[in-house]
Design a protein around this motif. Structure first.
Motif, PDB file in Angstrom:
ATOM      1  N   ASP A 106       0.961  -0.726  -0.010  1.00 43.76           N
ATOM      2  CA  ASP A 106       0.063   0.079   0.383  1.00 43.76           C
ATOM      3  C   ASP A 106       1.021   1.214   0.257  1.00 43.76           C
ATOM      4  O   ASP A 106       0.038   2.555  -0.075  1.00 43.76           O
ATOM      5  CB  ASP A 106      -0.775   0.127   1.465  1.00 43.76           C
ATOM      6  N   ASP A 107       2.115   1.395   0.512  1.00 42.16           N
ATOM      7  CA  ASP A 107       2.795   2.355   0.335  1.00 42.16           C
ATOM      8  C   ASP A 107       3.599   2.531  -1.440  1.00 42.16           C
ATOM      9  O   ASP A 107       3.680   3.913  -1.452  1.00 42.16           O
ATOM     10  CB  ASP A 107       4.260   2.391   1.479  1.00 42.16           C
ATOM     11  N   PHE A 108       3.043   1.864  -1.442  1.00 38.31           N
ATOM     12  CA  PHE A 108       3.157   2.525  -2.683  1.00 38.31           C
ATOM     13  C   PHE A 108       2.051   2.062  -4.322  1.00 38.31           C
ATOM     14  O   PHE A 108       1.901   3.584  -4.632  1.00 38.31           O
ATOM     15  CB  PHE A 108       4.540   1.211  -3.977  1.00 38.31           C
ATOM     16  N   ILE A 109       0.841   1.663  -3.882  1.00 36.11           N
ATOM     17  CA  ILE A 109      -0.284   1.655  -4.762  1.00 36.11           C
ATOM     18  C   ILE A 109      -1.447   0.949  -3.472  1.00 36.11           C
ATOM     19  O   ILE A 109      -1.245  -0.320  -3.364  1.00 36.11           O
ATOM     20  CB  ILE A 109       0.075   0.598  -6.034  1.00 36.11           C
ATOM     21  N   CYS A 110      -1.920   1.572  -2.991  1.00 37.14           N
ATOM     22  CA  CYS A 110      -3.278   1.391  -2.750  1.00 37.14           C
ATOM     23  C   CYS A 110      -3.976  -0.110  -3.091  1.00 37.14           C
ATOM     24  O   CYS A 110      -4.359  -0.116  -4.279  1.00 37.14           O
ATOM     25  CB  CYS A 110      -3.982   2.592  -2.294  1.00 37.14           C
ATOM     26  N   GLY A 111      -3.769  -0.783  -1.880  1.00 39.26           N
ATOM     27  CA  GLY A 111      -4.115  -2.039  -2.536  1.00 39.26           C
ATOM     28  C   GLY A 111      -4.052  -3.196  -3.399  1.00 39.26           C
ATOM     29  O   GLY A 111      -4.119  -4.088  -3.554  1.00 39.26           O
ATOM     30  N   TRP A 112      -2.267  -3.051  -4.012  1.00 41.29           N
ATOM     31  CA  TRP A 112      -1.387  -3.514  -3.826  1.00 41.29           C
ATOM     32  C   TRP A 112      -1.068  -4.784  -3.152  1.00 41.29           C
ATOM     33  O   TRP A 112      -0.440  -4.308  -1.898  1.00 41.29           O
ATOM     34  CB  TRP A 112      -0.618  -3.514  -4.603  1.00 41.29           C
ATOM     35  N   ARG A 113      -1.298  -6.329  -3.730  1.00 39.08           N
ATOM     36  CA  ARG A 113      -0.927  -7.167  -2.737  1.00 39.08           C
ATOM     37  C   ARG A 113      -0.354  -8.594  -3.650  1.00 39.08           C
ATOM     38  O   ARG A 113      -0.783  -8.760  -4.948  1.00 39.08           O
ATOM     39  CB  ARG A 113      -2.706  -7.361  -1.931  1.00 39.08           C
ATOM     40  N   THR A 114       0.484  -9.528  -2.286  1.00 37.03           N
ATOM     41  CA  THR A 114       1.444 -10.157  -3.190  1.00 37.03           C
ATOM     42  C   THR A 114       1.561 -11.688  -2.365  1.00 37.03           C
ATOM     43  O   THR A 114       2.294 -10.966  -1.088  1.00 37.03           O
ATOM     44  CB  THR A 114       2.653  -9.426  -4.017  1.00 37.03           C
ATOM     45  N   VAL A 115       1.639 -12.693  -3.675  1.00 35.52           N
ATOM     46  CA  VAL A 115       2.088 -13.753  -2.407  1.00 35.52           C
ATOM     47  C   VAL A 115       2.930 -14.448  -3.624  1.00 35.52           C
ATOM     48  O   VAL A 115       2.750 -14.661  -4.938  1.00 35.52           O
ATOM     49  CB  VAL A 115       1.003 -14.465  -2.306  1.00 35.52           C
ATOM     50  N   TRP A 116       4.020 -15.156  -3.263  1.00 41.44           N
ATOM     51  CA  TRP A 116       4.793 -16.004  -4.106  1.00 41.44           C
ATOM     52  C   TRP A 116       4.512 -17.449  -3.693  1.00 41.44           C
ATOM     53  O   TRP A 116       4.474 -17.885  -2.491  1.00 41.44           O
ATOM     54  CB  TRP A 116       6.479 -15.938  -4.137  1.00 41.44           C
ATOM     55  N   ARG A 143       5.308 -22.063  -4.708  1.00 46.30           N
ATOM     56  CA  ARG A 143       6.513 -22.881  -6.175  1.00 46.30           C
ATOM     57  C   ARG A 143       5.602 -23.835  -6.600  1.00 46.30           C
ATOM     58  O   ARG A 143       4.595 -24.290  -6.076  1.00 46.30           O
ATOM     59  CB  ARG A 143       7.203 -23.999  -4.220  1.00 46.30           C
ATOM     60  N   ASP A 144       5.989 -23.462  -8.074  1.00 42.86           N
ATOM     61  CA  ASP A 144       4.899 -24.694  -8.451  1.00 42.86           C
ATOM     62  C   ASP A 144       5.736 -26.065  -8.391  1.00 42.86           C
ATOM     63  O   ASP A 144       5.919 -26.049  -7.960  1.00 42.86           O
ATOM     64  CB  ASP A 144       5.405 -24.175 -10.279  1.00 42.86           C
ATOM     65  N   PRO A 145       4.773 -26.656  -9.307  1.00 42.74           N
ATOM     66  CA  PRO A 145       5.668 -28.990  -8.831  1.00 42.74           C
ATOM     67  C   PRO A 145       6.770 -28.626  -8.922  1.00 42.74           C
ATOM     68  O   PRO A 145       7.142 -29.489  -8.975  1.00 42.74           O
ATOM     69  CB  PRO A 145       4.249 -29.253  -9.778  1.00 42.74           C
ATOM     70  N   ASP A 146       7.072 -28.667 -10.063  1.00 40.70           N
ATOM     71  CA  ASP A 146       8.619 -28.373 -10.077  1.00 40.70           C
ATOM     72  C   ASP A 146      10.053 -27.265  -9.652  1.00 40.70           C
ATOM     73  O   ASP A 146      11.316 -27.240  -9.381  1.00 40.70           O
ATOM     74  CB  ASP A 146       8.975 -27.926 -11.658  1.00 40.70           C
ATOM     75  N   GLY A 147       9.679 -26.306  -8.563  1.00 38.10           N
ATOM     76  CA  GLY A 147      10.323 -25.650  -7.824  1.00 38.10           C
ATOM     77  C   GLY A 147      10.368 -24.301  -7.974  1.00 38.10           C
ATOM     78  O   GLY A 147      10.937 -22.966  -8.094  1.00 38.10           O
ATOM     79  N   VAL A 148       9.379 -23.912  -9.817  1.00 35.89           N
ATOM     80  CA  VAL A 148       9.737 -22.287 -10.351  1.00 35.89           C
ATOM     81  C   VAL A 148       8.998 -21.674  -9.416  1.00 35.89           C
ATOM     82  O   VAL A 148       7.862 -21.963  -8.276  1.00 35.89           O
ATOM     83  CB  VAL A 148       9.095 -22.174 -11.544  1.00 35.89           C
ATOM     84  N   ILE A 149       9.195 -20.373  -9.047  1.00 33.52           N
ATOM     85  CA  ILE A 149       8.180 -19.883  -8.058  1.00 33.52           C
ATOM     86  C   ILE A 149       6.857 -18.638  -8.552  1.00 33.52           C
ATOM     87  O   ILE A 149       7.734 -18.453 -10.125  1.00 33.52           O
ATOM     88  CB  ILE A 149       9.274 -19.197  -7.124  1.00 33.52           C
ATOM     89  N   VAL A 150       6.406 -18.756  -8.822  1.00 34.15           N
ATOM     90  CA  VAL A 150       5.189 -18.127  -9.530  1.00 34.15           C
ATOM     91  C   VAL A 150       4.620 -17.116  -8.201  1.00 34.15           C
ATOM     92  O   VAL A 150       4.165 -17.035  -7.296  1.00 34.15           O
ATOM     93  CB  VAL A 150       3.623 -18.959  -9.537  1.00 34.15           C
ATOM     94  N   GLU A 151       4.998 -15.534  -8.718  1.00 33.27           N
ATOM     95  CA  GLU A 151       4.256 -14.857  -8.185  1.00 33.27           C
ATOM     96  C   GLU A 151       2.068 -14.372  -8.298  1.00 33.27           C
ATOM     97  O   GLU A 151       1.860 -14.017  -9.955  1.00 33.27           O
ATOM     98  CB  GLU A 151       4.831 -13.120  -8.579  1.00 33.27           C
ATOM     99  N   VAL A 152       1.842 -13.789  -7.077  1.00 33.32           N
ATOM    100  CA  VAL A 152       0.231 -14.269  -8.136  1.00 33.32           C
ATOM    101  C   VAL A 152      -0.465 -11.949  -6.884  1.00 33.32           C
ATOM    102  O   VAL A 152      -0.274 -12.274  -6.184  1.00 33.32           O
ATOM    103  CB  VAL A 152      -0.536 -14.854  -7.549  1.00 33.32           C
ATOM    104  N   SER A 153      -0.076 -11.538  -8.290  1.00 30.24           N
ATOM    105  CA  SER A 153      -1.276 -10.345  -7.261  1.00 30.24           C
ATOM    106  C   SER A 153      -1.911  -9.477  -7.894  1.00 30.24           C
ATOM    107  O   SER A 153      -3.172 -10.149  -8.830  1.00 30.24           O
ATOM    108  CB  SER A 153      -0.287  -9.067  -8.242  1.00 30.24           C
ATOM    109  N   GLN A 154      -2.391  -8.227  -6.554  1.00 33.83           N
ATOM    110  CA  GLN A 154      -3.820  -8.421  -7.014  1.00 33.83           C
ATOM    111  C   GLN A 154      -3.806  -6.189  -6.853  1.00 33.83           C
ATOM    112  O   GLN A 154      -2.935  -6.104  -5.679  1.00 33.83           O
ATOM    113  CB  GLN A 154      -4.823  -8.211  -5.907  1.00 33.83           C
ATOM    114  N   GLY A 155      -4.315  -5.730  -7.876  1.00 36.37           N
ATOM    115  CA  GLY A 155      -4.151  -4.072  -7.269  1.00 36.37           C
ATOM    116  C   GLY A 155      -3.325  -3.520  -8.041  1.00 36.37           C
ATOM    117  O   GLY A 155      -2.630  -2.014  -8.220  1.00 36.37           O
ATOM    118  N   TYR A 156      -1.881  -4.595  -8.809  1.00 32.69           N
ATOM    119  CA  TYR A 156      -0.871  -3.617  -9.228  1.00 32.69           C
ATOM    120  C   TYR A 156      -1.571  -2.389 -10.535  1.00 32.69           C
ATOM    121  O   TYR A 156      -2.684  -3.294 -11.214  1.00 32.69           O
ATOM    122  CB  TYR A 156       0.216  -4.322 -10.051  1.00 32.69           C
ATOM    123  N   GLU A 157      -0.629  -1.477 -10.396  1.00 35.40           N
ATOM    124  CA  GLU A 157      -1.042  -0.618 -11.726  1.00 35.40           C
ATOM    125  C   GLU A 157       0.201   0.234 -12.252  1.00 35.40           C
ATOM    126  O   GLU A 157       0.734   0.430 -11.531  1.00 35.40           O
ATOM    127  CB  GLU A 157      -2.019   0.836 -11.175  1.00 35.40           C
TER     128      GLU A 157
END
Length: 147
Positions: free
Chosen positions: A107-117, A119-133
């Motif tokens: 929220d310090d950068f964009i109000c409502g921006w939230r993210t989680v990372w 691990r996929d089945p092969d160890g690849v990190i996958v980021e999932v965000s809401q609210g980025y602009e």
């Protein structure tokens, strides 16, 4: 460059079927093509204009990625997706994938921006965000370092 468009990311998979199920179930990809190479195959998944190309690797990742992904040059840090709700995404995911970082609020950068990372089945990190602009004040400009 005229006529140049982004095409795909190629992923090495321990088990292509498991990886395909993960990205079709939780990220909305669907099978677009399978190229039979005899002893192996390449599976193409598509979501809109984005493709994932799945290769059979047969080995575990050399170094497991943590947090938001590897920070060494020459390695992909993570794949990233947008959602309307990180919490709803995590609820649908259940315990299918390990959360490696977050959820974090930006929220310090964009109000409502939230993210989680995760691990996929092969160890690849996958980021999932809401609210980025995007910051529209930077349209058409680049700094002297090309960023």
């Amino acid at each position: 460059m005229a006529g140049l468009v982004w095409s795909h990311v190629g992923l090495n998979c321990v088990d292509q079927k498991t990886t395909e199920e993960f990205y079709t179930r939780y990220f909305g990809f669907s099978r677009a093509r399978v190229v039979d190479l005899g002893e192996s195959k390449i599976v193409f998944l598509r979501k809109g204009d984005a493709y994932l190309e799945l290769f059979a690797a047969g080995t575990e990742p050399a170094r497991p990625a943590h947090d938001d992904g590897p920070q060494a040059p020459g390695r992909m840090r993570h794949l990233a997706f947008q959602t309307d709700s990180v919490d709803a995404f995590l609820a649908s995911l259940g315990d299918t994938a390990e959360v490696t970082l977050g959820p974090l609020d930006f929220d310090d950068f964009i109000c409502g921006w939230r993210t989680v990372w995760v691990r996929d089945p092969d160890g690849v990190i996958v980021e999932v965000s809401q609210g980025y602009e995007d910051d529209r004040s930077h349209e058409g400009s680049h700094d002297k370092d090309g960023a």
